[in-house]
Motif scaffolding. Structure first.
Motif, PDB file in Angstrom:
ATOM      1  N   ASN A   1       8.724   8.842  -5.166  1.00 47.48           N
ATOM      2  CA  ASN A   1       7.267   8.759  -5.313  1.00 47.48           C
ATOM      3  C   ASN A   1       6.790   7.384  -4.834  1.00 47.48           C
ATOM      4  N   PRO A   2       5.962   7.326  -3.789  1.00 43.87           N
ATOM      5  CA  PRO A   2       5.564   6.017  -3.239  1.00 43.87           C
ATOM      6  C   PRO A   2       4.814   5.129  -4.241  1.00 43.87           C
TER       7      PRO A   2
ATOM      8  N   TYR B   1       5.474   4.787  -7.426  1.00 47.07           N
ATOM      9  CA  TYR B   1       6.494   4.131  -8.240  1.00 47.07           C
ATOM     10  C   TYR B   1       7.280   3.111  -7.426  1.00 47.07           C
ATOM     11  N   ILE B   2       7.498   3.412  -6.142  1.00 42.23           N
ATOM     12  CA  ILE B   2       8.162   2.438  -5.278  1.00 42.23           C
ATOM     13  C   ILE B   2       7.286   1.195  -5.125  1.00 42.23           C
ATOM     14  N   GLY B   3       5.993   1.403  -4.906  1.00 45.24           N
ATOM     15  CA  GLY B   3       5.083   0.273  -4.784  1.00 45.24           C
ATOM     16  C   GLY B   3       5.051  -0.573  -6.041  1.00 45.24           C
ATOM     17  N   ALA B   4       4.968   0.085  -7.210  1.00 48.19           N
ATOM     18  CA  ALA B   4       4.961  -0.646  -8.483  1.00 48.19           C
ATOM     19  C   ALA B   4       6.265  -1.416  -8.674  1.00 48.19           C
TER      20      ALA B   4
ATOM     21  N   TYR C   1       0.863  -1.179   0.000  1.00 46.39           N
ATOM     22  CA  TYR C   1       0.000   0.000   0.000  1.00 46.39           C
ATOM     23  C   TYR C   1       0.906   1.238   0.000  1.00 46.39           C
ATOM     24  N   PRO C   2       1.088   1.903  -1.144  1.00 51.08           N
ATOM     25  CA  PRO C   2       2.018   3.035  -1.195  1.00 51.08           C
ATOM     26  C   PRO C   2       1.583   4.260  -0.404  1.00 51.08           C
TER      27      PRO C   2
ATOM     28  N   ALA D   1       6.678  -7.909  -3.757  1.00 51.03           N
ATOM     29  CA  ALA D   1       5.258  -7.892  -3.399  1.00 51.03           C
ATOM     30  C   ALA D   1       4.494  -8.501  -4.572  1.00 51.03           C
ATOM     31  N   ASP D   2       3.341  -9.060  -4.281  1.00 55.15           N
ATOM     32  CA  ASP D   2       2.537  -9.694  -5.336  1.00 55.15           C
ATOM     33  C   ASP D   2       1.608  -8.711  -6.019  1.00 55.15           C
ATOM     34  N   MET D   3       1.257  -7.600  -5.329  1.00 54.01           N
ATOM     35  CA  MET D   3       0.286  -6.652  -5.882  1.00 54.01           C
ATOM     36  C   MET D   3       0.447  -5.315  -5.183  1.00 54.01           C
ATOM     37  N   CYS D   4      -0.019  -4.269  -5.866  1.00 49.86           N
ATOM     38  CA  CYS D   4       0.051  -2.920  -5.322  1.00 49.86           C
ATOM     39  C   CYS D   4      -1.326  -2.282  -5.418  1.00 49.86           C
ATOM     40  N   ILE D   5      -1.751  -1.622  -4.343  1.00 52.43           N
ATOM     41  CA  ILE D   5      -3.073  -0.981  -4.322  1.00 52.43           C
ATOM     42  C   ILE D   5      -2.927   0.436  -3.793  1.00 52.43           C
ATOM     43  N   GLY D   6      -3.321   1.417  -4.616  1.00 52.49           N
ATOM     44  CA  GLY D   6      -3.270   2.814  -4.228  1.00 52.49           C
ATOM     45  C   GLY D   6      -4.494   3.550  -4.747  1.00 52.49           C
TER      46      GLY D   6
END
Length: 326
Positions: free
Chosen positions: A101-102, A104-107, A19-20, A115-120
């Motif tokens: 940028n969170p 882009y870090i999450g992606a 979660y970014p 991580a398996d997935m990113c949700i923002g």
């Protein structure tokens, strides 16, 4: 409820979600809920002190929740190389900015299999989520269009699959042409099949039912139906349909008696973003439906957008849905 079923199924093989926007209270609540209920292994991106202070004030247990501070990582070079893999899109200065940028870090954590997935999207614009997803994760091979769907769970089982309908595209493409509309229909049908384990029945919506009106704006809907039938003969699809003809058997018998959709559509494809976005918000508010999404489709790995008006359980439910795409 199908959403509760998703949550239960997630506990069998929990995935790692990032979660970014980790300092938002809703994300903190969602991360705690997922961890405490073994739905997913959450990562929050943000300032540790800020996250812990908010968690303490809300009496939220952060046990099992990983926190990543941007100041502790430097992905400048990796982002520069990934985003410029095909052609020069950013320079070194821009890559430095994006590395802070969170989103882009999450992606990138998803790209690197950390991580398996990113949700923002709880506090970010949809456009920013899409840019990060396309630049870092990218589209699947042979997929030309990123699109989205909403899982709509109604309080009554009368419509769709025991009250569950997929609406698309309600979050990404403002004015899809016929080819794009066909791609949206195919992607949504495939997601419905994989998530619901039921045969999708796709209705392409408009203000006319099978020629009851004539107008040039109907042409792309009719053409999209034909494209899907040519590409994917396995998909049950018809249109153009008015919404009542797609969803009500008695209306379908009068307006479209020979159609393969007999008032039992479970996937609704809207002609443009205006129609789709308005429809899902009206159904959510007036019919008190649970609206989960927009669930992005077409990416190599899952990265999803939230409505900025979401509740923390909306985040939990989207995490569960995303787990079956990871």
């Amino acid at each position: 409820m199908i959403l509760d079923d998703f949550l239960q199924r997630c506990t069998i093989n929990p995935k790692k979600v990032v979660y970014p926007e980790g300092e938002d209270e809703r994300l903190i609540q969602a991360a705690s809920y997922c961890s405490q209920n073994h739905i997913a292994y959450p990562i929050l991106i943000g300032q540790r002190k800020s996250i812990e202070k908010k968690a303490n004030s809300l009496h939220i247990n952060l046990s099992g929740v990983e926190i990543v501070e941007i100041s502790d990582v430097d992905y400048t070079e990796e982002l520069f190389e990934i985003i410029n893999a095909d052609k020069q899109r950013i320079d070194k200065e821009e890559s430095i900015q994006l590395s802070k940028n969170p989103l882009y870090i999450g992606a990138l954590l998803v790209k690197k299999n950390l991580a398996d997935m990113c949700i923002g999207g709880a506090i970010s614009d949809t456009a920013d989520i899409i840019k990060a997803a396309l630049h870092v994760i990218g589209l699947k091979n042979n997929i030309k269009l990123l699109s989205s769907f909403f899982l709509m769970e109604l309080q009554s089982p009368e419509f769709g699959q025991n009250g569950v309908l997929f609406f698309a595209d309600c979050g990404v493409n403002p004015q899809p042409n016929s080819e794009q509309l066909a791609d949206i229909a195919i992607a949504t049908a495939d997601n419905f099949s994989s998530l619901m384990n039921v045969k999708p029945k796709v209705a392409m919506l408009s203000f006319s039912t099978l020629g009851s009106a004539k107008h040039k704006v109907l042409d792309k809907v009719i053409e999209a139906v034909n494209i899907v039938k040519q590409k994917r003969a396995d998909i049950i699809i018809d249109g153009e349909f008015q919404a009542d003809a797609a969803l009500v058997e008695s209306v379908a018998q009068r307006k479209a008696p020979g159609s393969s959709i007999k008032g039992d559509a479970n996937v609704l494809i809207f002609p443009d973003l205006n129609a789709g976005n308005i429809a899902y918000k009206l159904v959510e508010r007036l019919a008190k439906a649970q609206a989960i999404g927009p669930v992005m489709q077409g990416l190599k790995k899952p990265m999803h957008d939230l409505s900025r008006g979401c509740k923390y359980m909306d985040i939990v439910y989207l995490t569960a849905i995303s787990s079956f795409q990871a």
